[in-house]
Motif scaffolding. Structure first.
Motif, PDB file in Angstrom:
ATOM      1  N   CYS A 156       0.817  -1.218   0.000  1.00 54.74           N
ATOM      2  CA  CYS A 156       0.000   0.000   0.000  1.00 54.74           C
ATOM      3  C   CYS A 156       0.852   1.270   0.000  1.00 54.74           C
ATOM      4  O   CYS A 156       0.433   2.310   0.509  1.00 54.74           O
ATOM      5  CB  CYS A 156      -0.949  -0.019   1.194  1.00 54.74           C
ATOM      6  N   THR A 157       2.047   1.174  -0.552  1.00 55.21           N
ATOM      7  CA  THR A 157       2.911   2.336  -0.695  1.00 55.21           C
ATOM      8  C   THR A 157       3.010   2.666  -2.173  1.00 55.21           C
ATOM      9  O   THR A 157       3.492   1.862  -2.966  1.00 55.21           O
ATOM     10  CB  THR A 157       4.320   2.051  -0.123  1.00 55.21           C
ATOM     11  N   ALA A 158       2.519   3.831  -2.527  1.00 58.20           N
ATOM     12  CA  ALA A 158       2.542   4.251  -3.927  1.00 58.20           C
ATOM     13  C   ALA A 158       3.879   4.908  -4.246  1.00 58.20           C
ATOM     14  O   ALA A 158       4.499   5.546  -3.400  1.00 58.20           O
ATOM     15  CB  ALA A 158       1.404   5.233  -4.204  1.00 58.20           C
TER      16      ALA A 158
ATOM     17  N   CYS B 102      -1.070   9.864  -3.356  1.00 62.03           N
ATOM     18  CA  CYS B 102      -2.204   9.229  -2.682  1.00 62.03           C
ATOM     19  C   CYS B 102      -2.509   9.920  -1.362  1.00 62.03           C
ATOM     20  O   CYS B 102      -1.594  10.212  -0.584  1.00 62.03           O
ATOM     21  CB  CYS B 102      -1.894   7.757  -2.435  1.00 62.03           C
TER      22      CYS B 102
ATOM     23  N   THR C 183      -4.193  10.189   2.488  1.00 53.71           N
ATOM     24  CA  THR C 183      -4.103   9.338   3.673  1.00 53.71           C
ATOM     25  C   THR C 183      -5.281   8.379   3.771  1.00 53.71           C
ATOM     26  O   THR C 183      -5.099   7.208   4.120  1.00 53.71           O
ATOM     27  CB  THR C 183      -4.029  10.219   4.932  1.00 53.71           C
TER      28      THR C 183
ATOM     29  N   SER D 232      -7.097   6.977   1.425  1.00 49.89           N
ATOM     30  CA  SER D 232      -7.025   5.834   0.509  1.00 49.89           C
ATOM     31  C   SER D 232      -5.913   4.861   0.921  1.00 49.89           C
ATOM     32  O   SER D 232      -6.051   3.659   0.742  1.00 49.89           O
ATOM     33  CB  SER D 232      -6.872   6.278  -0.941  1.00 49.89           C
ATOM     34  N   ARG D 233      -4.828   5.380   1.507  1.00 48.62           N
ATOM     35  CA  ARG D 233      -3.787   4.469   1.996  1.00 48.62           C
ATOM     36  C   ARG D 233      -4.308   3.660   3.168  1.00 48.62           C
ATOM     37  O   ARG D 233      -4.078   2.457   3.253  1.00 48.62           O
ATOM     38  CB  ARG D 233      -2.531   5.233   2.397  1.00 48.62           C
TER      39      ARG D 233
ATOM     40  N   CYS E 253      -6.528   0.964   1.812  1.00 48.13           N
ATOM     41  CA  CYS E 253      -5.733  -0.113   1.222  1.00 48.13           C
ATOM     42  C   CYS E 253      -5.177  -1.036   2.310  1.00 48.13           C
ATOM     43  O   CYS E 253      -5.250  -2.251   2.200  1.00 48.13           O
ATOM     44  CB  CYS E 253      -4.583   0.477   0.391  1.00 48.13           C
TER      45      CYS E 253
ATOM     46  N   PHE F 154      -1.019  -0.224  -5.993  1.00 53.82           N
ATOM     47  CA  PHE F 154      -1.659   0.852  -5.250  1.00 53.82           C
ATOM     48  C   PHE F 154      -1.146   2.170  -5.808  1.00 53.82           C
ATOM     49  O   PHE F 154       0.061   2.383  -5.888  1.00 53.82           O
ATOM     50  CB  PHE F 154      -1.338   0.763  -3.755  1.00 53.82           C
TER      51      PHE F 154
ATOM     52  N   CYS G 145      -6.602   7.085  -4.158  1.00 57.46           N
ATOM     53  CA  CYS G 145      -5.930   6.036  -4.922  1.00 57.46           C
ATOM     54  C   CYS G 145      -6.673   4.716  -4.782  1.00 57.46           C
ATOM     55  O   CYS G 145      -7.447   4.522  -3.850  1.00 57.46           O
ATOM     56  CB  CYS G 145      -4.491   5.876  -4.428  1.00 57.46           C
TER      57      CYS G 145
ATOM     58  N   SER H  47      -6.499   0.367  -4.838  1.00 54.17           N
ATOM     59  CA  SER H  47      -5.642  -0.798  -4.629  1.00 54.17           C
ATOM     60  C   SER H  47      -6.234  -1.970  -5.401  1.00 54.17           C
ATOM     61  O   SER H  47      -7.445  -2.089  -5.526  1.00 54.17           O
ATOM     62  CB  SER H  47      -5.543  -1.130  -3.141  1.00 54.17           C
TER      63      SER H  47
END
Length: 154
Positions: A38-40, A52, A54, A56-57, A60, A85, A139, A141
């Motif tokens: 989950c790191t774009a 992205c 916060t 949406s992270r 994910c 992601f 973002c 996932s």
């Protein structure tokens, strides 16, 4: 105002002001595989591109951890492999269009278009900042189908 009420007011203000901001996701208590999944990737240039947000992270991370809960570690790893992601998910489409000829290049997006001389890296960066400014977006996932892990998840 009584001293007690004053202390309560100061405490209440501190709780509201110090409650922590939403710009950070608590990663210490997350599964490292999900943190990685989950790191774009950050945009290449400063001031350019979508990043992205916060929320949406966090979503994910929640989806990932739910996905791998209560299964064997080898199955967990399989379920997280090949995940995507980012602002484009797995599609990789950044929403930009453009073309170059022998002397000029043009970049277009929803923010307009910009032209620079072919080979002018500073001009290209200025155009990128204009037509693809740095901004936070939601973002998506994507995880591999669970059927692809059936042999290890049995």
């Amino acid at each position: 105002m009584s001293p007690f009420k004053c202390v309560v007011c100061v405490f209440a203000l501190c709780v509201v002001a110090c409650a922590g901001d939403d710009s950070e996701v608590d990663l210490e208590n997350r599964d490292p595989r999900c943190v990685s999944a989950c790191t774009a990737e950050e945009p290449r240039y400063e001031g350019v591109g979508r990043v992205c947000n916060t929320a949406s992270r966090a979503q994910c991370l929640d989806e990932c951890e739910t996905r791998i809960a209560n299964v064997m570690p080898i199955c967990q790893s399989c379920l997280v492999e090949e995940s995507c992601f980012g602002p484009e998910g797995c599609s990789g489409d950044d929403g930009l269009g453009g073309f170059c000829d022998n002397t000029m290049c043009t970049i277009t997006s929803e923010f307009g278009s910009c032209t620079y001389m072919t080979g002018d890296m500073a001009g290209q960066l200025r155009c990128m900042q204009q037509v693809n400014p740095r901004r936070e977006v939601s973002c998506t996932s994507e995880f591999r189908p669970t059927t692809e892990c059936a042999s290890v998840c049995g």
